[in-house]
Design a protein around this motif. Structure first.
Motif, PDB file in Angstrom:
ATOM      1  N   MET A 128      -4.471  -3.807  -2.754  1.00 43.21           N
ATOM      2  CA  MET A 128      -5.481  -4.282  -3.702  1.00 43.21           C
ATOM      3  C   MET A 128      -5.929  -3.146  -4.614  1.00 43.21           C
ATOM      4  O   MET A 128      -6.083  -3.321  -5.831  1.00 43.21           O
ATOM      5  N   HIS A 129      -6.153  -1.982  -4.022  1.00 42.40           N
ATOM      6  CA  HIS A 129      -6.571  -0.823  -4.819  1.00 42.40           C
ATOM      7  C   HIS A 129      -5.490  -0.455  -5.833  1.00 42.40           C
ATOM      8  O   HIS A 129      -5.795  -0.148  -6.996  1.00 42.40           O
TER       9      HIS A 129
ATOM     10  N   ARG B 267      -4.292  -4.928   7.721  1.00 44.16           N
ATOM     11  CA  ARG B 267      -5.541  -4.982   6.968  1.00 44.16           C
ATOM     12  C   ARG B 267      -5.660  -3.780   6.035  1.00 44.16           C
ATOM     13  O   ARG B 267      -5.961  -3.924   4.843  1.00 44.16           O
ATOM     14  N   GLU B 268      -5.429  -2.583   6.576  1.00 40.65           N
ATOM     15  CA  GLU B 268      -5.529  -1.381   5.755  1.00 40.65           C
ATOM     16  C   GLU B 268      -4.462  -1.366   4.662  1.00 40.65           C
ATOM     17  O   GLU B 268      -4.721  -0.932   3.529  1.00 40.65           O
TER      18      GLU B 268
ATOM     19  N   GLU C   1     -14.050  -7.156   0.741  1.00 39.75           N
ATOM     20  CA  GLU C   1     -14.079  -5.692   0.802  1.00 39.75           C
ATOM     21  C   GLU C   1     -13.182  -5.072  -0.264  1.00 39.75           C
ATOM     22  O   GLU C   1     -13.538  -4.062  -0.889  1.00 39.75           O
ATOM     23  N   GLY C   2     -12.012  -5.677  -0.489  1.00 39.19           N
ATOM     24  CA  GLY C   2     -11.080  -5.146  -1.461  1.00 39.19           C
ATOM     25  C   GLY C   2     -11.331  -5.599  -2.885  1.00 39.19           C
ATOM     26  O   GLY C   2     -10.635  -5.151  -3.801  1.00 39.19           O
TER      27      GLY C   2
ATOM     28  N   VAL D 123     -11.805  -9.360   4.256  1.00 37.66           N
ATOM     29  CA  VAL D 123     -10.912  -8.361   3.667  1.00 37.66           C
ATOM     30  C   VAL D 123     -10.876  -8.545   2.145  1.00 37.66           C
ATOM     31  O   VAL D 123     -10.926  -7.574   1.381  1.00 37.66           O
TER      32      VAL D 123
ATOM     33  N   GLY E 278       0.771  -1.228   0.000  1.00 42.01           N
ATOM     34  CA  GLY E 278       0.000   0.000   0.000  1.00 42.01           C
ATOM     35  C   GLY E 278       0.803   1.279   0.000  1.00 42.01           C
ATOM     36  O   GLY E 278       0.226   2.364  -0.012  1.00 42.01           O
TER      37      GLY E 278
ATOM     38  N   HIS F 260      -5.697  -3.019  -8.699  1.00 47.39           N
ATOM     39  CA  HIS F 260      -6.870  -2.839  -9.544  1.00 47.39           C
ATOM     40  C   HIS F 260      -6.763  -1.571 -10.391  1.00 47.39           C
ATOM     41  O   HIS F 260      -7.233  -1.539 -11.541  1.00 47.39           O
TER      42      HIS F 260
ATOM     43  N   LEU G 213      -5.571  -3.716   1.879  1.00 43.29           N
ATOM     44  CA  LEU G 213      -6.649  -3.101   1.093  1.00 43.29           C
ATOM     45  C   LEU G 213      -6.095  -2.036   0.141  1.00 43.29           C
ATOM     46  O   LEU G 213      -6.526  -1.945  -1.010  1.00 43.29           O
ATOM     47  N   ARG G 214      -5.136  -1.243   0.617  1.00 45.72           N
ATOM     48  CA  ARG G 214      -4.536  -0.246  -0.274  1.00 45.72           C
ATOM     49  C   ARG G 214      -3.775  -0.917  -1.410  1.00 45.72           C
ATOM     50  O   ARG G 214      -3.798  -0.455  -2.560  1.00 45.72           O
TER      51      ARG G 214
END
Length: 360
Positions: free
Chosen positions: A74-75, A67-68, A129-130, A126, A20, A78, A71-72
């Motif tokens: 993954m963003h 976790r955060e 969500e991601g 997670v 991230g 993508h 998720l970052r």
């Protein structure tokens, strides 16, 4: 699935280098430039020993931070058009291989199954969500999923399906994939494919390629047995002499190592080339690059990473080739893009292959 595993750098001693971060964004850019269409992310949970009763979700950094960060990451993937494969791993603090976990009697196994359920469902949420496109429900859990204890795993899979809508696989070790009982409940057969391609040092190209063909034949049989495609959730070779003889050996404990980029590249060539002809193989994930591409502290110079080495050229060549699993081609598809005429042999071509050449 032309995949690259991007390993975490989670330690608080390495700020701004993990999932991230801006460094992670560069890793994604490199994966895209390599020809990857997928990346794999590998968060960890911690157990103390091989008789665990619980799993600590904190690994290096606190869980909420990890976790955060995931998720970052993954963003970031993508945003670059890359699909995401989330692979939660278990780390055994005192050493030992996770495949040999054995909590003890029936009551201890029930407690372990409850702990693993919590761990997996946490990361499944997670993944949902991601927007991760695929999730591994476990990594090398031989004692759990190749024995009668697999009965404890099936209810966990049912719950995962309720919270996560994407593809499910499991990362079996290469030598117990045929004994894994849970593949019938999953979408793809998954294998951590550290197969030996030869049984003695000094093997040449012909012998290694023969070993690669044997691996591909085994994958075809496994796909036929389960009626679903196989994805190699990890493949990799260290940068040393004869890496294809015992490819699972971890580089950190090695001494007096002869660094050999050509041997690493040849091992990749030998295992990948026959896979490109296999309609049963959905693809593979290279083990591994790191979340900061410039951080070389994560493993020895003779480690697994192919970044900046001859093996990376093999991967670029393979990732831009046509695979049998890609399905039929269409007229003019190859005009104007790089294409490997002979996958795995480092040859770049702008033009389509001649009519007499087999198409990949």
């Amino acid at each position: 699935m032309r995949g690259v595993t991007i390993g975490p750098i989670e330690s608080l001693r390495h700020p701004d280098k993990g999932y991230g971060t801006r460094a992670s964004a560069r890793a994604m850019d490199e994966a895209k430039a390599l020809g990857s269409t997928w990346i794999s992310l590998t968060p960890f949970g911690r157990v103390w020993d091989l008789k665990p009763s619980g799993i600590d979700l904190t690994f290096e950094a606190p869980f909420e931070q990890n976790r955060e960060d995931v998720l970052r990451a993954m963003h970031q993937a993508h945003a670059r058009g890359l699909k995401v494969f989330l692979v939660p791993h278990l780390w055994v603090e005192t050493g030992g291989w996770r495949a040999l976990i054995d909590p003890g009697d029936d009551a201890a196994w029930a407690r372990w199954a409850a702990a693993y359920r919590h761990f997996l469902l946490t990361w499944a949420r997670v993944a949902a969500e991601g927007g991760a496109e695929m999730l591994s429900v476990g990594v090398e859990l031989r004692s759990f999923v190749t024995t009668g204890r697999a009965a404890l795993f099936y209810p966990i899979l049912e719950e995962v399906r309720r919270v996560y809508p994407g593809l499910l696989t499991y990362s079996a070790n290469w030598d117990d994939a045929e004994d894994t009982l849970i593949f019938g409940e999953l979408d793809l057969v998954g294998i951590n494919a550290f197969y030996p391609l030869a049984d003695k040092d000094g093997a040449g190209r012909d012998e290694l390629h023969a070993g690669g063909r044997r691996v591909a034949e085994g994958i075809e049989r496994l796909a036929a047995a389960w009626g679903k495609p196989v994805v190699l959730t990890e493949i990799g070779y260290t940068t040393r002499k004869d890496p294809a003889v015992r490819p699972w050996e971890w580089p950190d404990g090695m001494k007096n190592v002869t660094i050999d980029e050509e041997a690493q590249a040849l091992a990749y060539e030998a295992i990948i080339a026959p896979l490109l002809d296999s309609r049963a193989c959905a693809g593979f994930f290279v083990w591994r690059y790191y979340a900061d591409p410039d951080d070389v502290s994560q493993e020895s110079e003779w480690g697994f990473s192919p970044r900046g080495k001859l093996a990376e050229l093999v991967l670029r060549d393979a990732f831009t080739a046509r695979w049998a699993a890609d399905g039929p081609s269409f007229l003019g598809e190859n005009l104007g893009r790089h294409r490997a005429r002979t996958p795995g042999l480092l040859g770049w071509e702008l033009s389509p292959p001649p009519a007499w050449h087999s198409s990949f």
